[in-house]
Design a protein around this motif. Structure first.
Motif, PDB file in Angstrom:
ATOM      1  N   SER A 147       0.833  -1.192   0.000  1.00  0.00           N
ATOM      2  CA  SER A 147       0.000   0.000   0.000  1.00  0.00           C
ATOM      3  C   SER A 147       0.871   1.247   0.000  1.00  0.00           C
ATOM      4  N   ARG A 148       0.260   2.326  -0.443  1.00  0.00           N
ATOM      5  CA  ARG A 148       0.897   3.633  -0.354  1.00  0.00           C
ATOM      6  C   ARG A 148      -0.133   4.623   0.165  1.00  0.00           C
ATOM      7  N   VAL A 149       0.237   5.350   1.199  1.00  0.00           N
ATOM      8  CA  VAL A 149      -0.622   6.397   1.760  1.00  0.00           C
ATOM      9  C   VAL A 149      -0.555   7.629   0.864  1.00  0.00           C
ATOM     10  N   LEU A 150      -1.714   8.171   0.536  1.00  0.00           N
ATOM     11  CA  LEU A 150      -1.785   9.380  -0.277  1.00  0.00           C
ATOM     12  C   LEU A 150      -2.122  10.620   0.548  1.00  0.00           C
ATOM     13  N   ARG A 151      -2.928  10.438   1.576  1.00  0.00           N
ATOM     14  CA  ARG A 151      -3.338  11.547   2.445  1.00  0.00           C
ATOM     15  C   ARG A 151      -3.006  11.144   3.878  1.00  0.00           C
ATOM     16  N   HIS A 152      -1.971  11.757   4.398  1.00  0.00           N
ATOM     17  CA  HIS A 152      -1.385  11.306   5.654  1.00  0.00           C
ATOM     18  C   HIS A 152      -2.122  11.800   6.892  1.00  0.00           C
ATOM     19  N   ALA A 153      -2.895  12.860   6.790  1.00  0.00           N
ATOM     20  CA  ALA A 153      -3.491  13.457   7.977  1.00  0.00           C
ATOM     21  C   ALA A 153      -4.383  12.472   8.723  1.00  0.00           C
ATOM     22  N   GLY A 154      -5.199  11.726   7.979  1.00  0.00           N
ATOM     23  CA  GLY A 154      -6.095  10.772   8.629  1.00  0.00           C
ATOM     24  C   GLY A 154      -5.352   9.704   9.398  1.00  0.00           C
ATOM     25  N   TYR A 155      -4.230   9.265   8.864  1.00  0.00           N
ATOM     26  CA  TYR A 155      -3.435   8.248   9.547  1.00  0.00           C
ATOM     27  C   TYR A 155      -2.728   8.839  10.772  1.00  0.00           C
ATOM     28  N   LEU A 156      -2.258  10.057  10.635  1.00  0.00           N
ATOM     29  CA  LEU A 156      -1.558  10.684  11.755  1.00  0.00           C
ATOM     30  C   LEU A 156      -2.503  10.962  12.926  1.00  0.00           C
ATOM     31  N   GLN A 157      -3.785  11.183  12.640  1.00  0.00           N
ATOM     32  CA  GLN A 157      -4.739  11.467  13.719  1.00  0.00           C
ATOM     33  C   GLN A 157      -4.972  10.261  14.638  1.00  0.00           C
ATOM     34  N   ARG A 158      -4.522   9.104  14.199  1.00  0.00           N
ATOM     35  CA  ARG A 158      -4.630   7.937  15.077  1.00  0.00           C
ATOM     36  C   ARG A 158      -3.705   8.053  16.283  1.00  0.00           C
ATOM     37  N   SER A 159      -2.635   8.843  16.144  1.00  0.00           N
ATOM     38  CA  SER A 159      -1.681   8.944  17.251  1.00  0.00           C
ATOM     39  C   SER A 159      -1.334  10.389  17.629  1.00  0.00           C
ATOM     40  N   LEU A 160      -1.850  11.361  16.849  1.00  0.00           N
ATOM     41  CA  LEU A 160      -1.547  12.764  17.127  1.00  0.00           C
ATOM     42  C   LEU A 160      -2.844  13.558  17.222  1.00  0.00           C
ATOM     43  N   PRO A 161      -2.844  14.667  17.947  1.00  0.00           N
ATOM     44  CA  PRO A 161      -4.031  15.518  17.974  1.00  0.00           C
ATOM     45  C   PRO A 161      -4.298  16.121  16.600  1.00  0.00           C
ATOM     46  N   ARG A 162      -5.564  16.407  16.341  1.00  0.00           N
ATOM     47  CA  ARG A 162      -5.980  16.895  15.028  1.00  0.00           C
ATOM     48  C   ARG A 162      -5.233  18.170  14.632  1.00  0.00           C
ATOM     49  N   TRP A 163      -5.030  19.079  15.589  1.00  0.00           N
ATOM     50  CA  TRP A 163      -4.389  20.348  15.259  1.00  0.00           C
ATOM     51  C   TRP A 163      -2.961  20.171  14.762  1.00  0.00           C
ATOM     52  N   LEU A 164      -2.332  19.071  15.152  1.00  0.00           N
ATOM     53  CA  LEU A 164      -0.973  18.784  14.689  1.00  0.00           C
ATOM     54  C   LEU A 164      -0.988  17.870  13.461  1.00  0.00           C
ATOM     55  N   ALA A 165      -1.928  16.912  13.438  1.00  0.00           N
ATOM     56  CA  ALA A 165      -1.968  15.933  12.354  1.00  0.00           C
ATOM     57  C   ALA A 165      -2.277  16.590  11.009  1.00  0.00           C
ATOM     58  N   LEU A 166      -3.181  17.571  11.001  1.00  0.00           N
ATOM     59  CA  LEU A 166      -3.581  18.175   9.730  1.00  0.00           C
ATOM     60  C   LEU A 166      -2.435  18.894   9.029  1.00  0.00           C
ATOM     61  N   PRO A 167      -1.732  19.822   9.674  1.00  0.00           N
ATOM     62  CA  PRO A 167      -0.627  20.480   8.949  1.00  0.00           C
ATOM     63  C   PRO A 167       0.535  19.550   8.649  1.00  0.00           C
ATOM     64  N   LEU A 168       0.821  18.640   9.576  1.00  0.00           N
ATOM     65  CA  LEU A 168       1.917  17.714   9.330  1.00  0.00           C
ATOM     66  C   LEU A 168       1.579  16.769   8.178  1.00  0.00           C
ATOM     67  N   GLY A 169       0.315  16.330   8.136  1.00  0.00           N
ATOM     68  CA  GLY A 169      -0.115  15.478   7.029  1.00  0.00           C
ATOM     69  C   GLY A 169      -0.018  16.196   5.703  1.00  0.00           C
ATOM     70  N   GLY A 170      -0.429  17.474   5.674  1.00  0.00           N
ATOM     71  CA  GLY A 170      -0.322  18.248   4.447  1.00  0.00           C
ATOM     72  C   GLY A 170       1.113  18.414   3.988  1.00  0.00           C
ATOM     73  N   LEU A 171       2.030  18.592   4.948  1.00  0.00           N
ATOM     74  CA  LEU A 171       3.444  18.717   4.621  1.00  0.00           C
ATOM     75  C   LEU A 171       3.982  17.418   4.017  1.00  0.00           C
ATOM     76  N   LEU A 172       3.599  16.300   4.602  1.00  0.00           N
ATOM     77  CA  LEU A 172       4.038  15.007   4.068  1.00  0.00           C
ATOM     78  C   LEU A 172       3.474  14.769   2.668  1.00  0.00           C
ATOM     79  N   ASP A 173       2.201  15.107   2.474  1.00  0.00           N
ATOM     80  CA  ASP A 173       1.594  14.948   1.150  1.00  0.00           C
ATOM     81  C   ASP A 173       2.369  15.743   0.107  1.00  0.00           C
TER      82      ASP A 173
END
Length: 350
Positions: A147-173
């Motif tokens: 598999s390959r993750v395309l949108r990381h924010a949803g996966y990051l929210q499993r272990s990080l707060p939403r306020w951090l997961a969203l920008p970090l996920g966007g940066l990874l994308d």
């Protein structure tokens, strides 16, 4: 077997449509989603275009309490077509789930299949491996799921707060998208279109490409129409890649949507078993990202060379399932079959 027969067990080959209702009654509660059973039985066993499948029944005191099937699959081995059969739909009523009845059922199925198939193969769960090994099946290898993750924010929210997961996920994308563009600099521009059914150009692609020497399921349009267009078990669309709108295909991907995941059920490319170019994989990635999918998944048993394009495009192995096989008339060692094989979810029964 004598002990099983003495205790009221016997086997027989199902006759369809006569036994349709009793098979559906057995499957209900013992085999997957009941909503899919009627369609699967009709499509897989009664409307199979490449030979009559076998569906073996196990009875106890006259009541049907088990089933196991094997259906023809057109496969190549060392460049020639062989009579392959795919194991499917092993179901035994919970009251009879002991080793004796299960072995009796599958032994009778293999006996009935001996004159009709060269190779019988399947994808059992790991708990059932001891049973299939006792029947003479060898573990050919593993079918990994990549598999390959395309949108990381949803996966990051499993272990990080939403306020951090969203920008970090966007940066990874954004960073992965930049890497993808750099990897395809200078590559020819591809035209990508979706098709709801098999495109005739898929036949030309199959005929012109390398089929290798390993175990390979046929991927001509006759097989693809039955396996994907006619199945009642899911909705498949084909992503077609070519150099021009009406030009020859360079690759196709048979895809279905499962939640937020784009699942690649099967694919083929201009190099065939020699491996897929990373530019073709990244074209799939771009289209999937544009379609708002969170990830892409692919089940694929293949050689290192065949997998290289997927892995360079960021696909990672997540898990796997065993693949077993048994030559009914003698054949190569199991390790030889997995050296240059090419299997996907398209080579399974649903």
């Amino acid at each position: 077997m004598n002990g099983a027969a003495a205790s009221g067990y016997r086997t027989e080959v199902a006759e369809l449509p006569r036994d349709r209702d009793v098979v559906l009654a057995l499957w209900n509660g013992n085999l997957g989603d009941p909503a899919r059973h009627a369609g699967k039985l009709d499509w897989f066993y009664q409307h199979h275009p490449f030979g009559e499948p076998l569906l073996q029944l196990l009875r106890h005191d006259g009541e049907v309490i088990g089933s196991c099937g094997v259906a023809p699959r057109r496969m190549l081995w060392r460049g020639r077509e062989i009579r392959a059969g795919l194991l499917a739909d092993m179901a035994v009523d919970a009251r009879h789930r002991t080793l004796g009845p299960a072995l009796m059922l599958q032994e009778s199925l293999l006996a009935a299949a001996t004159d009709r198939f060269d190779l019988v193969y399947g994808f059992p769960n790991r708990k059932s491996l001891p049973v299939v090994k006792r029947l003479g099946f060898a573990v050919l290898g593993e079918m990994p799921r990549y598999s390959r993750v395309l949108r990381h924010a949803g996966y990051l929210q499993r272990s990080l707060p939403r306020w951090l997961a969203l920008p970090l996920g966007g940066l990874l994308d954004a960073s992965f998208a930049l890497r993808d563009r750099l990897q395809t600099l200078g590559a020819p521009r591809l035209v990508a279109t979706w098709s709801e059914q098999v495109d005739p150009r898929m036949e030309a692609l199959w005929q012109a490409s390398s089929h290798g020497q390993g175990l390979l399921g046929a991927r001509d349009t006759a097989m693809l129409r039955w396996r994907f267009d006619q199945t009642p078990l899911g909705h498949t669309r084909y992503l077609l890649l070519s150099d021009s709108a009406d030009g020859p295909l360079r690759a196709w991907f048979a895809c279905e949507v499962v939640g937020s995941v784009l699942r690649v059920c099967d694919y083929w490319c201009v190099r065939g078993t020699a491996g897929i170019d990373i530019a073709l994989v990244l074209a799939l990635v771009r289209i999937a990202h544009r379609g708002r999918h969170a990830s892409i998944s692919l089940e694929h048993a293949a050689s290192v060379e065949q997998l290289a394009g997927w892995q360079r495009a960021g696909f990672v192995c997540r898990d796997s399932q065993p693949v077993v096989g048994k030559w009914l008339g003698g054949g190569p060692a199991p390790a030889a079959m997995a050296q240059d094989w090419y299997l996907t979810a398209g080579d399974e029964d649903e």
